[in-house]
Design a protein around this motif. Structure first.
Motif, short mmCIF file in Angstrom:
data_model
loop_
_atom_site.label_atom_id
_atom_site.label_comp_id
_atom_site.label_asym_id
_atom_site.label_seq_id
_atom_site.Cartn_x
_atom_site.Cartn_y
_atom_site.Cartn_z
N PHE A 340 103.17 -13.52 -8.07
CA PHE A 340 104.21 -12.49 -8.17
C PHE A 340 105.44 -13.03 -8.90
CE2 PHE A 340 103.55 -14.37 -4.00
CZ PHE A 340 104.67 -15.18 -3.90
N THR A 341 105.26 -14.14 -9.64
CA THR A 341 106.34 -14.70 -10.45
C THR A 341 105.82 -15.00 -11.85
OG1 THR A 341 105.97 -17.08 -10.13
CG2 THR A 341 107.09 -15.90 -8.34
N ASP A 342 106.74 -15.42 -12.72
CA ASP A 342 106.35 -15.80 -14.08
C ASP A 342 106.40 -17.31 -14.27
OD1 ASP A 342 109.08 -16.23 -14.00
OD2 ASP A 342 109.49 -15.26 -15.93
N ASP A 365 108.29 -10.41 -9.40
CA ASP A 365 107.80 -9.03 -9.52
C ASP A 365 107.83 -8.39 -8.13
OD1 ASP A 365 106.41 -6.65 -9.85
OD2 ASP A 365 104.93 -7.51 -11.21
N GLU A 366 108.95 -7.76 -7.81
CA GLU A 366 109.10 -7.20 -6.46
C GLU A 366 108.17 -6.02 -6.23
OE1 GLU A 366 112.64 -5.67 -3.49
OE2 GLU A 366 113.12 -6.99 -5.18
N GLU A 367 107.87 -5.27 -7.27
CA GLU A 367 106.93 -4.14 -7.10
C GLU A 367 105.57 -4.65 -6.66
OE1 GLU A 367 103.72 -1.57 -7.78
OE2 GLU A 367 104.08 -3.31 -9.09
N LYS A 368 105.13 -5.77 -7.24
CA LYS A 368 103.85 -6.35 -6.85
C LYS A 368 103.89 -6.84 -5.41
CE LYS A 368 101.36 -8.73 -9.76
NZ LYS A 368 100.84 -9.82 -10.65
#
Length: 386
Positions: A340-342, A365-368
């Motif tokens: 959930f990160t890059d 990515d908070e939506e994920k």
């Protein structure tokens, strides 16, 4: 006008994400196919957001997902809401006073505080720790318990991707089989293959010394935690009989264990894990003790996702005594089916290159996170809701 505003809310998310490939550990830990992760989101009154992560793995860690949630929800968050994020040391002292141990829960809070402070000041968290020394750090690649025939194609594949050092998980097969595995790999790849063996407490002292007797004739660089964590005198016996480095992982949780290991000269190197060891602040304390004792460190990992890995990188890039004979464990996100990160954008050719972004240096990515979470807890004004 202050650069910092008070902490307004805490949010906790419990996720379970499969590994890209099941990971076979020692007989003590079995096979891992999924990883639990607790994500912490801390929001200031001005809307600035910081993230932390905890990576429990029972029985490797005594903490569980629910114990981490309880520690943060019921003990830490009610006392920290309304306080300012920049007093990181004071917050750690407060958490220690509220609960003993619980390093992973404390570590998630600590990571989030560093993320917040870096963002408020518009600097990488590494600058709060003394500044970057290492512009690039090579990575190692872990291989689960198995045979040399399992290892050979994977090592060749990863060497083609730039990996030069590998961690062999052992502690599940008879020692004779483990010796054959090591012998076959060196016969195939030659003495230049950089290897570390991690037995994850899977051996007795007798087995450890038998393995050491053979491995002394090889170019093995490091043996990690061959015996049970409380048997530090056995760990020292292995060190005294080894021509290669011996390290502690499970034997090292906090400062007291570190001081005991140093005082008794039980190991040559310390394996540091930012989640297991209590966050950036506590892990830096361990690193400083190792530096004073002239012992190198290996930045190791649990089954971690991008927030913990980023926090570990912020610390690791500042340490002058990083071991240089092996890569470091900043490849955990590459072993997961999702993240959930890059963080993976900082990895190329088996090397991680820290960026100059503020805080922990990652986008989340908070939506994920919301989509994958099966338990979410919101804490505001000393109250919580599920």
């Amino acid at each position: 006008m202050s650069l910092f505003s008070p902490i307004a809310t805490f949010e906790l998310f419990h996720l379970q994400i499969p590994l890209a490939k099941p990971y076979k550990l020692s007989r003590l830990y079995g096979i891992k196919a999924t990883a639990d992760v607790i994500i912490l989101k801390v929001t200031l009154e001005d809307g600035t957001v910081g993230y932390g992560e905890a990576d429990p793995h029972t029985p490797f860690t005594e903490e569980t997902p629910q114990s981490i949630i309880s520690a943060i929800r019921d003990y830490f968050a009610p006392k920290l809401i309304g306080s300012f994020p920049q007093t990181i040391r004071a917050h750690n002292e407060l958490m220690d006073a509220l609960l003993p141990l619980n390093y992973m829960a404390k570590g998630a809070v600590d990571m989030a505080l560093y993320d917040l402070c870096g963002k408020c000041l518009n600097i990488p968290a590494s600058q709060l720790l003394g500044g970057r020394i290492h512009n690039q750090i090579p990575l190692l690649w872990p291989l689960g318990n198995g045979t040399a025939q399992d290892d050979l194609p994977l090592i060749e594949e990863k060497q083609a991707q730039g990996f030069q050092s590998f961690m062999l998980k052992m502690g599940n097969s008879p020692i004779a089989h483990e010796i054959t595995r090591l012998e076959t790999l060196y016969d195939h790849f030659g003495d230049d293959l950089a290897l570390v063996v991690d037995a994850n407490q899977g051996w007795s002292l007798k087995d450890s010394l038998l393995f050491t007797q053979y491995a002394n004739q090889t170019p093995l660089i490091l043996l990690e935690q061959p015996v049970r964590k409380h048997l530090t005198h056995d760990l020292k016996s292995v060190k005294e009989n080894a021509s290669f480095m011996v390290s502690a992982d499970e034997s090292l949780s906090g400062k007291e264990e570190m001081i005991d290991l140093v005082r008794n000269d039980c190991v040559d190197l310390f394996s540091l894990k930012v989640s297991k060891n209590g966050g950036i602040t506590k892990t830096k304390c361990l690193a400083d003790i190792a530096y004073a004792a002239h012992k190198p460190v290996l930045m190791n990992s649990m089954l971690e996702f991008g927030i913990t890995q980023a926090a570990s990188l912020q610390l690791g890039q500042t340490l002058p005594h990083l071991n240089t004979s092996l890569g470091h464990a900043y490849m955990s996100v590459l072993r997961m089916s999702d993240d959930f990160t890059d963080l993976n954008t900082q990895i190329d050719n088996a090397t991680i290159t820290p960026n100059d972004e503020p805080g922990l240096g990652i986008a989340v990515d908070e939506e994920k996170i919301h989509r994958l979470a099966f338990q979410t807890i919101f804490i505001e004004n000393s109250s919580h809701a599920i």
